[in-house]
Write a protein that holds these residues in place. Structure first.
Motif, PDB file in Angstrom:
ATOM      1  N   VAL A 173       2.174   7.761   2.471  1.00 26.30           N
ATOM      2  CA  VAL A 173       0.788   7.838   2.007  1.00 26.30           C
ATOM      3  C   VAL A 173       0.788   7.706   0.485  1.00 26.30           C
ATOM      4  N   SER A 174      -0.177   6.956  -0.043  1.00 28.16           N
ATOM      5  CA  SER A 174      -0.258   6.744  -1.484  1.00 28.16           C
ATOM      6  C   SER A 174      -1.698   6.826  -1.955  1.00 28.16           C
ATOM      7  N   THR A 175      -1.871   7.169  -3.240  1.00 27.11           N
ATOM      8  CA  THR A 175      -3.195   7.232  -3.841  1.00 27.11           C
ATOM      9  C   THR A 175      -3.149   6.563  -5.202  1.00 27.11           C
ATOM     10  N   GLY A 176      -4.339   6.174  -5.708  1.00 22.66           N
ATOM     11  CA  GLY A 176      -4.313   5.470  -6.973  1.00 22.66           C
ATOM     12  C   GLY A 176      -5.606   5.467  -7.740  1.00 22.66           C
ATOM     13  N   ASP A 185       2.831   2.132   7.398  1.00 23.62           N
ATOM     14  CA  ASP A 185       3.908   2.220   8.387  1.00 23.62           C
ATOM     15  C   ASP A 185       5.166   1.671   7.723  1.00 23.62           C
ATOM     16  N   THR A 186       6.161   2.531   7.507  1.00 18.10           N
ATOM     17  CA  THR A 186       7.353   2.096   6.784  1.00 18.10           C
ATOM     18  C   THR A 186       8.198   1.103   7.580  1.00 18.10           C
ATOM     19  N   ARG A 187       7.990   1.047   8.909  1.00 22.41           N
ATOM     20  CA  ARG A 187       8.766   0.098   9.717  1.00 22.41           C
ATOM     21  C   ARG A 187       8.252  -1.328   9.538  1.00 22.41           C
ATOM     22  N   SER A 188       6.928  -1.469   9.476  1.00 21.58           N
ATOM     23  CA  SER A 188       6.350  -2.806   9.333  1.00 21.58           C
ATOM     24  C   SER A 188       6.071  -3.171   7.884  1.00 21.58           C
ATOM     25  N   GLY A 189       5.991  -2.144   7.016  1.00 18.97           N
ATOM     26  CA  GLY A 189       5.651  -2.384   5.622  1.00 18.97           C
ATOM     27  C   GLY A 189       4.179  -2.630   5.390  1.00 18.97           C
ATOM     28  N   GLN A 190       3.360  -2.384   6.422  1.00 17.18           N
ATOM     29  CA  GLN A 190       1.935  -2.686   6.341  1.00 17.18           C
ATOM     30  C   GLN A 190       1.097  -1.422   6.186  1.00 17.18           C
ATOM     31  N   SER A 191      -0.001  -1.555   5.459  1.00 11.42           N
ATOM     32  CA  SER A 191      -1.000  -0.502   5.373  1.00 11.42           C
ATOM     33  C   SER A 191      -1.901  -0.589   6.605  1.00 11.42           C
ATOM     34  N   PHE A 192      -1.971   0.504   7.376  1.00  7.88           N
ATOM     35  CA  PHE A 192      -2.753   0.463   8.608  1.00  7.88           C
ATOM     36  C   PHE A 192      -4.085   1.193   8.507  1.00  7.88           C
ATOM     37  N   ARG A 193      -4.310   1.914   7.402  1.00  3.75           N
ATOM     38  CA  ARG A 193      -5.606   2.579   7.224  1.00  3.75           C
ATOM     39  C   ARG A 193      -5.812   2.922   5.762  1.00  3.75           C
ATOM     40  N   THR A 194      -7.070   2.826   5.322  1.00  4.69           N
ATOM     41  CA  THR A 194      -7.450   3.230   3.971  1.00  4.69           C
ATOM     42  C   THR A 194      -8.560   4.259   4.064  1.00  4.69           C
ATOM     43  N   LEU A 195      -8.351   5.409   3.442  1.00  4.49           N
ATOM     44  CA  LEU A 195      -9.362   6.454   3.357  1.00  4.49           C
ATOM     45  C   LEU A 195     -10.020   6.327   1.986  1.00  4.49           C
ATOM     46  N   SER A 196     -11.318   6.101   1.975  1.00  4.44           N
ATOM     47  CA  SER A 196     -11.962   5.704   0.715  1.00  4.44           C
ATOM     48  C   SER A 196     -13.192   6.526   0.377  1.00  4.44           C
ATOM     49  N   SER A 197     -13.184   7.823   0.705  1.00  6.74           N
ATOM     50  CA  SER A 197     -14.374   8.625   0.417  1.00  6.74           C
ATOM     51  C   SER A 197     -14.341   9.261  -0.971  1.00  6.74           C
ATOM     52  N   HIS A 198     -13.219   9.173  -1.684  1.00  4.40           N
ATOM     53  CA  HIS A 198     -13.195   9.674  -3.063  1.00  4.40           C
ATOM     54  C   HIS A 198     -14.016   8.739  -3.959  1.00  4.40           C
TER      55      HIS A 198
END
Length: 320
Positions: A173-176, A185-198
């Motif tokens: 999980v990362s934030t920015g 998902d570290t196996r696929s290297g893909q972002s599977f969801r973005t939480l954007s309520s901030h």
């Protein structure tokens, strides 16, 4: 709060210091760094903490006596992150520097095992087994296999700096600065969801792992802490910890553009603590999602130091 305590880092010139306890009557104050302390992390299984400082060093402290056990020197710029773990039955830690360098150390030696050359400034570090993840200002999160000394993954998707990361097995999980919380998902290297309520840059993310009740905590530059259910991705709590109308920060590189932003989060089994750059520490219950305690600058360990930028870091620790 039975059986739990806190280790709180107060950062600010001219009195950079580390304190433990919820109030002046229970405090232990640690002194030794010559410049502000940025992060503090507990060493699991020991009554000790590590502190990272603008003075370019990491120090190990005895929680009982307040004495400095070791001073680790090797970085040439601000040390902004520190992360201890156990690797191959040895207590080790990683340190992250503003110049992009990652240091790998054993707790026993003041000489680094390895210095990994960097690029962009490091912002955060996270371990999972022998894998070390680090986020940076170049919009990426990279993962190193410490056993083989090889970078095994790089995750790109944020717009602008990545401020924080946490890693648990196959989930990163990362934030920015782009206000988002991304799940990878570290196996696929893909972002599977973005939480954007901030609605502000998200400075910090931490995770309470486990398959039965995983929770993610996030904190932004406006002082908002959010807790998320990782099964449903629903928002369990949203709480204003710091001042929403704080003025410009004296150290935006470390604490964000505005005074009152969240600087750190830490989970234990039942609670999560959040620190803010205006000097507050707030303790939440992760079962009821209620505020248990809010410590003001005047009741913080050591009080509020002259010129302080607030509480830079917080760590929950067992005291009994």
């Amino acid at each position: 709060m039975a059986g739990a305590g806190s280790c709180v880092c107060l950062s600010g010139a001219p009195c950079p210091r580390l304190g433990a306890g919820w109030g002046p009557s229970s405090q232990v104050t640690f002194t030794g760094h010559s410049s502000p302390i940025v992060k503090v992390r507990a060493v699991e299984g020991l009554s000790a903490v590590l502190s990272a400082s603008v003075d370019g060093t990491v120090r190990a402290w005895d929680m009982s006596s307040g004495g400095c056990l070791k001073a680790y020197r090797g970085h040439q710029d601000w040390v902004v992150a520190v992360a201890p773990t156990v690797h191959n039955n040895t207590r080790v830690f990683a340190s992250g520097c503003k110049d992009g360098t990652i240091g790998l150390w054993t707790l026993e030696s003041e000489t680094p095992m390895k210095m990994i050359p960097g690029g962009a400034p490091v912002t955060d570090l996270a371990w999972s087994q022998h894998f070390l993840a680090f986020s940076s200002f170049d919009s990426t999160i990279k993962v190193w296999d410490v056993n083989s000394s090889v970078q095994v993954a790089s995750f790109s998707g944020h717009t602008g700096a990545v401020y924080s990361t946490t890693l648990d097995s196959n989930l990163l999980v990362s934030t920015g600065v782009d206000h988002s919380v991304r799940l990878w998902d570290t196996r696929s290297g893909q972002s599977f969801r973005t939480l954007s309520s901030h609605e502000a840059p998200v400075r910090m993310v931490r995770m309470r792992g486990g398959q039965t009740d995983p929770i993610i905590g996030t904190g932004d530059e406006r002082g908002i802490v959010k807790l998320w259910n990782m099964h449903t991705f629903s928002n369990l709590l949203s709480y204003q910890t710091g001042r929403p109308d704080g003025g410009p920060s004296s150290c935006p590189h470390l604490f964000g553009e505005r005074v009152g932003g969240v600087t750190d989060l830490h989970f234990n089994a039942e609670q999560v603590a959040a620190s803010t750059s205006d000097g507050y520490v707030t303790l939440f219950d992760t079962q009821s999602f209620k505020v248990l305690h809010k410590m003001s600058p005047s009741t913080a360990p050591g009080g509020s130091p002259p010129g302080s930028t607030g509480v830079a870091s917080v760590q929950l620790m067992k005291t009994g």
